[in-house]
Design an enzyme around this catalytic site. Structure first.
Site, PDB file in Angstrom:
ATOM      1  NE  ARG A   1      36.751  24.456 -53.993  1.00  0.00           N
ATOM      2  CZ  ARG A   1      37.871  25.120 -54.324  1.00  0.00           C
ATOM      3  NH1 ARG A   1      38.209  26.229 -53.686  1.00  0.00           N
ATOM      4  NH2 ARG A   1      38.651  24.689 -55.296  1.00  0.00           N
TER       5      ARG A   1
ATOM      6  CE1 TYR B   1      21.920  16.165 -34.158  1.00  0.00           C
ATOM      7  CE2 TYR B   1      23.850  17.292 -35.034  1.00  0.00           C
ATOM      8  CZ  TYR B   1      22.899  16.302 -35.128  1.00  0.00           C
ATOM      9  OH  TYR B   1      22.926  15.440 -36.186  1.00  0.00           O
TER      10      TYR B   1
ATOM     11  CE  LYS C   1      18.159  19.096 -38.282  1.00  0.00           C
ATOM     12  NZ  LYS C   1      18.267  17.746 -38.725  1.00  0.00           N
TER      13      LYS C   1
HETATM   14  C1  LIG Z   1      20.531  21.728 -33.366  1.00  0.00           C
HETATM   15  C2  LIG Z   1      21.209  21.075 -34.531  1.00  0.00           C
HETATM   16  N1  LIG Z   1      22.375  21.563 -34.986  1.00  0.00           N
HETATM   17  C3  LIG Z   1      23.032  21.011 -36.023  1.00  0.00           C
HETATM   18  C4  LIG Z   1      22.525  19.882 -36.657  1.00  0.00           C
HETATM   19  C5  LIG Z   1      23.307  19.283 -37.791  1.00  0.00           C
HETATM   20  O1  LIG Z   1      22.699  19.593 -39.011  1.00  0.00           O
HETATM   21  P1  LIG Z   1      22.771  18.669 -40.317  1.00  0.00           P
HETATM   22  O2  LIG Z   1      22.069  17.391 -40.002  1.00  0.00           O
HETATM   23  O3  LIG Z   1      22.100  19.523 -41.359  1.00  0.00           O
HETATM   24  O4  LIG Z   1      24.216  18.442 -40.612  1.00  0.00           O
HETATM   25  C6  LIG Z   1      21.315  19.336 -36.233  1.00  0.00           C
HETATM   26  C7  LIG Z   1      20.780  18.142 -36.891  1.00  0.00           C
HETATM   27  O5  LIG Z   1      19.883  17.476 -36.386  1.00  0.00           O
HETATM   28  C8  LIG Z   1      20.632  19.944 -35.145  1.00  0.00           C
HETATM   29  O6  LIG Z   1      19.475  19.458 -34.682  1.00  0.00           O
END
Ligand SMILES: Cc1ncc(COP(=O)(O)O)c(C=O)c1O
Length: 355
Positions: A24, A76, A173
């Site tokens: 960890r 988001y 992503k």
């Molecule tokens: C711009 C953005 N930030 C953060 C996240 C969160 O990421 P995760 O789904 O890997 O937790 C996303 C997910 O779609 C996103 O599009």
């Protein structure tokens, strides 16, 4: 290749700790991706987490009860949920403002304000925040700036060089790139901030697994090839959608009439691979989603396959309808994250689905 080190713990020869003592706290497979993100963003240290939201939450652990945070109105949906439901529970107050308006940001600063959270381009309305200007204001007022750089990646936008303090990614992503892993990353340029994030990462424990570190480091190696191909496809789709009779607004920084174009290209080297568009008729959304054959219809982005999202019901489902309406996120809006398929196949499919 850095191997996948599944070890949860490490031998302490003669009772003495070595570089790694418990997984960890540190793992060689994870160290590889943490060094990679720091190198790519120009940071001094990087941190890998189990998801993008774990990265957002861990970075926001820099705030404590009684602090105040400024955040964009349009961000988001998952981050919005964290900022509206989790932070207030921990005693952190959050004000949502239009971060494209520097005066509005300045006016929202209170004595208890400690940080400004940013996203540019914003998701899914492509509002562009002037990163240099907000970072300079924050520095002047002794505030931290945190930026979610998921849409751009360090290939197209390097926020630490523009004065931002903490850069966050959903590496699920573009950095992962193949829709086969969930991961989050954060990086900072200032060693003391790095030390604090390292402490939270170990204390909270939402670290990226060694196998996922392997997948992520493999994905990062092809980021440039994938993102450039996807970006070119996004440009072609945005231009053609803008001329389609069933389509209203197209939001893509690469279009000549895009409102935030000048600011965007002053801080980023490309328009990216994501665009949003509105259909003239909301009633045309269900037939579009039924007829499409090529894109994956899902709440994500950044894969080699084109992903189409109905933001109202998917990525931004956490936002109440009234808030979405107030922000201008319409039910008729669709977001496309262009993949690397032949663009003519994508267009043919979109055209038949829009007919
Ligand atoms: C711009 C953005 N930030 C953060 C996240 C969160 O990421 P995760 O789904 O890997 O937790 C996303 C997910 O779609 C996103 O599009």
């Amino acid at each position: 290749m850095v191997p996948i080190y599944p070890a949860s713990t490490y031998h302490h020869p003669g009772g003495q700790p070595c570089e790694f003592d418990y997984s960890r706290s540190g793992n060689p497979s994870r160290q590889q991706v943490e060094e990679a993100i720091a190198l790519l963003e120009g940071g001094c240290s990087g941190f890998a987490y189990a998801t993008g939201m774990a990265a957002v939450g861990s970075a926001l652990a820099l705030l404590k009860s009684g602090d105040h945070l400024i955040a964009p109105e349009d961000l988001y949906g998952g981050s919005w949920r964290y900022l509206t439901r989790v932070l207030p529970q921990n005693g952190v107050a959050v004000s949502f403002v239009d971060t494209c308006d520097l005066e509005a940001v300045a006016a929202a600063i209170r004595p208890a304000t400690r940080a400004i959270f940013l996203e540019t381009p914003s998701n899914p309305l492509f509002k562009i925040t002037d990163l240099r200007a907000v970072a300079a204001l924050a520095r002047e007022r002794g505030l931290l700036t945190l930026l979610d750089n998921t849409f751009m990646t360090p290939l197209l936008q390097r926020p630490l060089e523009l004065g931002v303090d903490v850069v966050i990614h959903s590496a699920t992503k573009f950095l992962g790139g193949h829709s086969d892993l969930m991961a989050g990353l954060a990086t900072v340029a200032e060693p003391e901030l790095g030390r604090r994030l390292k402490f939270f990462q170990n204390a909270f424990g939402a670290v990226l697994s060694p196998f996922d570190c392997f997948l992520l480091s493999r994905g990062i190696k092809t980021l440039k090839l994938r993102l450039e191909a996807s970006q070119e496809n996004a440009r072609v789709l945005a231009e053609r959608l803008a001329g389609h009779p069933a389509v209203g607004r197209v939001l893509y920084p690469g279009l000549p009439d895009f409102p935030g174009r000048e600011t965007h290209f002053a801080q980023a080297s490309g328009a990216g691979a994501i665009l949003s568009f509105e259909l003239k008729e909301t009633s045309a959304i269900p037939p579009l989603l039924r007829r499409l054959k090529l894109p994956i219809i899902a709440p994500s982005l950044g894969g080699v396959e084109t992903i189409l999202t109905h933001c109202w019901s998917m990525s931004h489902a956490a936002l109440p309808a009234a808030d979405k309406q107030r922000l201008g996120l319409r039910e008729s809006l669709v977001r496309i994250s262009a993949g690397i398929e032949d663009v003519e196949d994508l267009w043919e499919d979109l055209e038949q689905a829009l007919a």
